[in-house]
Design a protein around this motif. Sequence first.
Motif, PDB file in Angstrom:
ATOM      1  N   ILE A 220      11.350   7.036  16.324  1.00  0.00           N
ATOM      2  CA  ILE A 220      10.873   5.681  16.632  1.00  0.00           C
ATOM      3  C   ILE A 220       9.477   5.741  17.232  1.00  0.00           C
ATOM      4  CG2 ILE A 220      11.264   3.661  18.100  1.00  0.00           C
ATOM      5  CD1 ILE A 220      14.279   4.159  17.805  1.00  0.00           C
ATOM      6  N   ALA A 221       9.256   6.690  18.157  1.00  0.00           N
ATOM      7  CA  ALA A 221       7.948   6.835  18.798  1.00  0.00           C
ATOM      8  C   ALA A 221       6.867   7.203  17.788  1.00  0.00           C
ATOM      9  CB  ALA A 221       8.019   7.892  19.898  1.00  0.00           C
ATOM     10  N   ALA A 222       7.223   7.977  16.758  1.00  0.00           N
ATOM     11  CA  ALA A 222       6.245   8.379  15.733  1.00  0.00           C
ATOM     12  C   ALA A 222       6.029   7.283  14.697  1.00  0.00           C
ATOM     13  CB  ALA A 222       6.716   9.662  15.054  1.00  0.00           C
ATOM     14  N   SER A 223       7.093   6.565  14.347  1.00  0.00           N
ATOM     15  CA  SER A 223       7.015   5.567  13.274  1.00  0.00           C
ATOM     16  C   SER A 223       6.303   4.288  13.707  1.00  0.00           C
ATOM     17  CB  SER A 223       8.416   5.221  12.772  1.00  0.00           C
ATOM     18  OG  SER A 223       9.056   6.338  12.226  1.00  0.00           O
ATOM     19  N   CYS A 224       6.552   3.852  14.937  1.00  0.00           N
ATOM     20  CA  CYS A 224       6.013   2.557  15.375  1.00  0.00           C
ATOM     21  C   CYS A 224       4.488   2.475  15.287  1.00  0.00           C
ATOM     22  CB  CYS A 224       6.499   2.235  16.788  1.00  0.00           C
ATOM     23  SG  CYS A 224       8.244   1.746  16.840  1.00  0.00           S
ATOM     24  N   PRO A 225       3.721   3.474  15.762  1.00  0.00           N
ATOM     25  CA  PRO A 225       2.253   3.381  15.600  1.00  0.00           C
ATOM     26  C   PRO A 225       1.815   3.348  14.142  1.00  0.00           C
ATOM     27  CG  PRO A 225       2.830   5.066  17.221  1.00  0.00           C
ATOM     28  CD  PRO A 225       4.101   4.663  16.541  1.00  0.00           C
ATOM     29  N   ILE A 226       2.505   4.106  13.291  1.00  0.00           N
ATOM     30  CA  ILE A 226       2.163   4.118  11.860  1.00  0.00           C
ATOM     31  C   ILE A 226       2.402   2.742  11.245  1.00  0.00           C
ATOM     32  CG2 ILE A 226       2.730   5.128   9.619  1.00  0.00           C
ATOM     33  CD1 ILE A 226       3.517   7.687  11.112  1.00  0.00           C
ATOM     34  N   LEU A 227       3.550   2.148  11.567  1.00  0.00           N
ATOM     35  CA  LEU A 227       3.874   0.832  11.018  1.00  0.00           C
ATOM     36  C   LEU A 227       2.960  -0.246  11.580  1.00  0.00           C
ATOM     37  CD1 LEU A 227       7.780   1.054  11.060  1.00  0.00           C
ATOM     38  CD2 LEU A 227       6.258   1.229   9.084  1.00  0.00           C
ATOM     39  N   TYR A 228       2.591  -0.112  12.856  1.00  0.00           N
ATOM     40  CA  TYR A 228       1.661  -1.085  13.447  1.00  0.00           C
ATOM     41  C   TYR A 228       0.311  -1.020  12.740  1.00  0.00           C
ATOM     42  CZ  TYR A 228      -1.353  -3.430  16.812  1.00  0.00           C
ATOM     43  OH  TYR A 228      -2.266  -4.269  17.401  1.00  0.00           O
ATOM     44  N   LEU A 229      -0.160   0.197  12.470  1.00  0.00           N
ATOM     45  CA  LEU A 229      -1.420   0.370  11.740  1.00  0.00           C
ATOM     46  C   LEU A 229      -1.311  -0.210  10.330  1.00  0.00           C
ATOM     47  CD1 LEU A 229      -4.274   1.576  11.566  1.00  0.00           C
ATOM     48  CD2 LEU A 229      -3.226   3.728  10.819  1.00  0.00           C
ATOM     49  N   ALA A 230      -0.157   0.021   9.678  1.00  0.00           N
ATOM     50  CA  ALA A 230       0.059  -0.529   8.334  1.00  0.00           C
ATOM     51  C   ALA A 230       0.016  -2.051   8.364  1.00  0.00           C
ATOM     52  CB  ALA A 230       1.406  -0.047   7.782  1.00  0.00           C
ATOM     53  N   ARG A 231       0.606  -2.646   9.408  1.00  0.00           N
ATOM     54  CA  ARG A 231       0.588  -4.113   9.524  1.00  0.00           C
ATOM     55  C   ARG A 231      -0.830  -4.630   9.709  1.00  0.00           C
ATOM     56  NH1 ARG A 231       2.837  -7.098  14.720  1.00  0.00           N
ATOM     57  NH2 ARG A 231       0.614  -7.179  15.180  1.00  0.00           N
ATOM     58  N   ARG A 232      -1.631  -3.953  10.550  1.00  0.00           N
ATOM     59  CA  ARG A 232      -3.010  -4.378  10.782  1.00  0.00           C
ATOM     60  C   ARG A 232      -3.823  -4.308   9.499  1.00  0.00           C
ATOM     61  NH1 ARG A 232      -4.961  -4.542  16.029  1.00  0.00           N
ATOM     62  NH2 ARG A 232      -6.792  -5.396  14.979  1.00  0.00           N
ATOM     63  N   ILE A 233      -3.656  -3.227   8.746  1.00  0.00           N
ATOM     64  CA  ILE A 233      -4.370  -3.083   7.473  1.00  0.00           C
ATOM     65  C   ILE A 233      -3.940  -4.164   6.495  1.00  0.00           C
ATOM     66  CG2 ILE A 233      -4.671  -1.590   5.451  1.00  0.00           C
ATOM     67  CD1 ILE A 233      -4.444   0.802   7.350  1.00  0.00           C
ATOM     68  N   PHE A 234      -2.632  -4.416   6.453  1.00  0.00           N
ATOM     69  CA  PHE A 234      -2.077  -5.407   5.532  1.00  0.00           C
ATOM     70  C   PHE A 234      -2.655  -6.795   5.814  1.00  0.00           C
ATOM     71  CE2 PHE A 234       1.188  -8.701   4.951  1.00  0.00           C
ATOM     72  CZ  PHE A 234       1.338  -8.647   3.581  1.00  0.00           C
ATOM     73  N   PHE A 235      -2.629  -7.220   7.089  1.00  0.00           N
ATOM     74  CA  PHE A 235      -3.082  -8.565   7.421  1.00  0.00           C
ATOM     75  C   PHE A 235      -4.602  -8.696   7.340  1.00  0.00           C
ATOM     76  CE2 PHE A 235       1.173  -9.172   9.036  1.00  0.00           C
ATOM     77  CZ  PHE A 235       1.394 -10.520   8.788  1.00  0.00           C
ATOM     78  N   ARG A 236      -5.313  -7.583   7.462  1.00  0.00           N
ATOM     79  CA  ARG A 236      -6.763  -7.670   7.399  1.00  0.00           C
ATOM     80  C   ARG A 236      -7.292  -7.674   5.975  1.00  0.00           C
ATOM     81  NH1 ARG A 236     -11.110  -4.073  10.887  1.00  0.00           N
ATOM     82  NH2 ARG A 236     -12.994  -5.047  10.037  1.00  0.00           N
ATOM     83  N   TYR A 237      -6.670  -6.902   5.102  1.00  0.00           N
ATOM     84  CA  TYR A 237      -7.236  -6.702   3.763  1.00  0.00           C
ATOM     85  C   TYR A 237      -6.420  -7.302   2.618  1.00  0.00           C
ATOM     86  CZ  TYR A 237     -10.242  -3.316   6.135  1.00  0.00           C
ATOM     87  OH  TYR A 237     -11.142  -2.712   6.981  1.00  0.00           O
ATOM     88  N   PHE A 238      -5.102  -7.450   2.789  1.00  0.00           N
ATOM     89  CA  PHE A 238      -4.271  -7.771   1.627  1.00  0.00           C
ATOM     90  C   PHE A 238      -3.424  -9.031   1.765  1.00  0.00           C
ATOM     91  CE2 PHE A 238      -4.777  -3.095   1.360  1.00  0.00           C
ATOM     92  CZ  PHE A 238      -5.428  -3.038   0.146  1.00  0.00           C
ATOM     93  N   ILE A 239      -3.480  -9.704   2.908  1.00  0.00           N
ATOM     94  CA  ILE A 239      -2.609 -10.861   3.103  1.00  0.00           C
ATOM     95  C   ILE A 239      -2.896 -11.953   2.068  1.00  0.00           C
ATOM     96  CG2 ILE A 239      -4.173 -11.807   4.846  1.00  0.00           C
ATOM     97  CD1 ILE A 239      -0.350 -12.196   4.745  1.00  0.00           C
ATOM     98  N   ASP A 240      -4.186 -12.217   1.777  1.00  0.00           N
ATOM     99  CA  ASP A 240      -4.533 -13.249   0.785  1.00  0.00           C
ATOM    100  C   ASP A 240      -4.026 -12.864  -0.602  1.00  0.00           C
ATOM    101  OD1 ASP A 240      -5.775 -14.756   2.689  1.00  0.00           O
ATOM    102  OD2 ASP A 240      -7.765 -13.939   2.305  1.00  0.00           O
TER     103      ASP A 240
END
Length: 434
Positions: free
Chosen positions: A124-144
């Motif tokens: 959980i400690a390793a996955s959460c930062p990776i998923l948070y980064l994935a969410r930031r990338i997703f909402f910044r570049y691909f949400i539209d």
Amino acid sequence: MNTLYLTASISMSLMMACDIFILAHPQLSLKKYLIFFFSFLVLFYFFIYFTLYPMLSVILAVNSFLLVKFTKKSYSVFYIPLGYIVNCISINILMFPANLLWDLTIKELNADHFLMAIFDICTIAASCPILYLARRIFFRYFIDTFEKMGKKLLTLLALTLFLCATMLLTMASFFDNIEITHKEYFLMVSSLVLYFLFTIIMVFIVLHTTRKNFEAQKRMEYLENLNDYTKNLEMVYDSLRSFKHDYINIMASLAAYIDEKKYEELAAFFYGHILPMQKNLTQKNGALNNLLPIRILELKSILYTKLLLAVNQDIEVNIDIPDEVSSIHMDPVDLTRMLGIYLDNAIEASLETTHPAINFHLGKMGQDTVFIISNTFVDKGLSISQMHQKGVTTKGAGHGIGLYNVSGILNRYDNIYHETSIKDGLFIQQVQIS
């Protein structure tokens, strides 16, 4: 043994709930997280108890359906399979140094409550930062891109992630109950990572291509709006040039009536020919002048095109834009589509009345931008909710998708308030963009 199954199910359910918490935005209520936790708990318990690997797709699909329903965002179908994949990769990567240093196998891990809890917490400690980064990338570049993506492509990408999750589980589970060397364990972990990277690269290529297509489509619509705007400017210029060309002849005609003292014929000529020409020209120029506070070319072009179309059909057009408008927090293509549909409907509805009229207001309310479009109409017995349903119309076959499409556009935005109302014989559309 049943205790081990329950412990493993609880650990996996907790991991998946944490994944949803990180990926879902905005956050869900505590009640919904509990629903996910117990849903995962029950399904994972049967999955582990009966060792049914194909059941993983069912688990991910059922909970993905729940997440789409709770968030009302179709693209959230990717969250759960992505979370599971990252968890699977993370725990196997974390297991590699343990296998290398202490010869710890997955079989031994699955048989020890304490070790299982330690590794799940580390995962959980390793996955959460990776998923948070994935969410930031997703909402910044691909949400539209995801919001405009068709259901077929969305389904294809979702199936790709579901397949990846199932394949990673199958590959990792093959080594659960057999003794393997450190080198073989390294090759297994490397295969999982490479397969995951290959899948992600494929998804990114599809998203990049789709995004480029949307951008090209946006540029085409922009050029079309600019072309319409230019044509309307040319139309006004032609009207002015024609008026200038006829000015001398008009003055000569007036002089002839005055010289011969034919005042009744002069009045008929003036009210029958000159005044309508002046009124039409004044309305067209007034429509152009009233749009001057708008600094957004796409917005100005669609408004001028539609409102001039209304003027040319002898509709009384009243425009009120008290504030300068230089930016609106909405995609320009979505904005022009929305206003185009609203104004087309207003023109069609007002033409059915005895005194057709359209009122357009665009102004500021604090930091918000407010559009109000009202028009005369004939009440045909449809409720406001019915008007926004697909296929419901009084115009015959092929109609009834305009307001439905607008609802689909507006539902993609969290910063837009929309209200449809009827008051004093006017059909009113109000849109407030924050």
